[in-house]
Design an enzyme around this catalytic site. Structure first.
Site, PDB file in Angstrom:
ATOM      1  CB  SER A  34      -0.914   0.029   1.228  1.00  0.00           C
ATOM      2  OG  SER A  34      -1.595  -1.183   1.378  1.00  0.00           O
TER       3      SER A  34
HETATM    4  N1  SAH Z   1      -0.653  -4.723   4.082  1.00  0.00           N
HETATM    5  C1  SAH Z   1      -0.013  -5.194   2.882  1.00  0.00           C
HETATM    6  C2  SAH Z   1      -0.877  -4.863   1.684  1.00  0.00           C
HETATM    7  C3  SAH Z   1      -1.065  -6.056   0.839  1.00  0.00           C
HETATM    8  S1  SAH Z   1      -2.278  -5.918  -0.427  1.00  0.00           S
HETATM    9  C4  SAH Z   1       1.388  -4.630   2.745  1.00  0.00           C
HETATM   10  O1  SAH Z   1       1.796  -3.802   3.574  1.00  0.00           O
HETATM   11  O2  SAH Z   1       2.119  -5.039   1.835  1.00  0.00           O
HETATM   12  C5  SAH Z   1      -3.585  -6.874   0.230  1.00  0.00           C
HETATM   13  C6  SAH Z   1      -3.291  -8.302   0.569  1.00  0.00           C
HETATM   14  O3  SAH Z   1      -4.522  -8.917   0.965  1.00  0.00           O
HETATM   15  C7  SAH Z   1      -2.780  -9.167  -0.585  1.00  0.00           C
HETATM   16  O4  SAH Z   1      -1.565  -9.747  -0.213  1.00  0.00           O
HETATM   17  C8  SAH Z   1      -3.857 -10.219  -0.784  1.00  0.00           C
HETATM   18  O5  SAH Z   1      -3.367 -11.497  -1.161  1.00  0.00           O
HETATM   19  C9  SAH Z   1      -4.493 -10.259   0.581  1.00  0.00           C
HETATM   20  N2  SAH Z   1      -5.856 -10.791   0.611  1.00  0.00           N
HETATM   21  C10 SAH Z   1      -6.849 -10.602  -0.305  1.00  0.00           C
HETATM   22  N3  SAH Z   1      -7.957 -11.256   0.078  1.00  0.00           N
HETATM   23  C11 SAH Z   1      -7.657 -11.877   1.255  1.00  0.00           C
HETATM   24  C12 SAH Z   1      -8.406 -12.715   2.136  1.00  0.00           C
HETATM   25  N4  SAH Z   1      -9.672 -13.042   1.903  1.00  0.00           N
HETATM   26  N5  SAH Z   1      -7.790 -13.174   3.229  1.00  0.00           N
HETATM   27  C13 SAH Z   1      -6.488 -12.854   3.501  1.00  0.00           C
HETATM   28  N6  SAH Z   1      -5.738 -12.070   2.713  1.00  0.00           N
HETATM   29  C14 SAH Z   1      -6.316 -11.580   1.596  1.00  0.00           C
END
Ligand code: SAH
Length: 216
Positions: free
Chosen positions: A60
């Site tokens: 993000s």
């Molecule tokens: N907080 C992270 C942002 C990652 S983007 C960072 O700092 O890098 C969002 C993430 O949510 C992705 O890795 C995606 O695989 C995950 N995601 C999407 N749907 C999900 C679900 N149902 N359960 C767990 N993770 C999920």
């Protein structure tokens, strides 16, 4: 410019953008974002923008994370549930500010690589689960049933009830809710056993995958 200097500049920019919670600003100073991005994006690590990570996901944008962390009013004793471990960057920031972080990621490869970086960084207060974040924290250890703070960093079609169930009394959950490309950040509080929902600004996250609706 050295990464450390770039980090200082980023924190100045966060301040100018209205972030004034010192614990949040200190966390951004402490965590090297370059360690959480793909090697080919290291030179862009301190631009205020989301960047691609593996499996078509994104780390993000720093300002968006800062806004969310500030809204959460995290205390040093809080136990935080983090949905969407991704690169592990936000997890590291949370681990700097909170007492304990429980982080859920559905993509095994992402979780394992985040676990590796976070372990190398020396964090001892983060626990991981590979699975569907819509169902919250479902592990026997640590056996938490509720959390002071919950942060979802993927966009949900609707508010997952099982996550709401895990907001502790007096707790706060932040979740982007809406369409695939853009969502509205929802602030959900449990006050005197009642659920109170307010809406903050627009945001844009990768989708929160709903495994149940996919398998139906
Ligand atoms: N907080 C992270 C942002 C990652 S983007 C960072 O700092 O890098 C969002 C993430 O949510 C992705 O890795 C995606 O695989 C995950 N995601 C999407 N749907 C999900 C679900 N149902 N359960 C767990 N993770 C999920």
């Amino acid at each position: 410019m050295r990464y450390e200097d770039q980090r200082q500049v980023m924190v100045k920019e966060l301040k100018l953008a209205g972030i004034n919670d010192n614990a949040v600003l200190d966390a951004f100073l402490a965590v090297p974002r370059e360690d959480y991005v793909l090697p080919e994006y290291r030179d862009y690590a301190y631009r205020n923008q989301p960047l691609p990570i593996l499996h078509n996901q994104t780390i993000s944008q720093p300002l968006m994370i800062a806004i969310m962390l500030q809204l959460l009013e995290i205390k040093k004793t809080d136990i935080v549930l983090d949905i969407g471990t991704g690169s592990g960057y936000q997890c590291a920031l949370l681990a700097e500010i909170a007492g304990e972080v429980c982080s859920v990621e559905r993509i095994e490869g992402l979780s394992l690589s985040a676990q590796k970086v976070l372990r190398q960084a020396g964090y001892r207060n983060i626990y991981f689960r590979i699975g569907d974040g819509n169902t919250g924290w479902q592990k026997a250890y640590p056996a938490h049933k509720s959390f002071q703070k919950i942060i979802v960093s993927a966009g949900a079609e609707s508010i997952p009830e099982r996550l709401v169930d895990q907001i502790a009394e007096g707790g706060i959950m932040l979740i982007p809710v809406g369409a695939t490309s853009s969502q509205i950040l929802h602030i959900i509080r449990r006050i005197n056993s009642e659920i109170v929902i307010t809406k903050s600004g627009a945001c844009s996250f990768v989708p929160l995958v709903n495994e149940e609706s996919m398998s139906r």
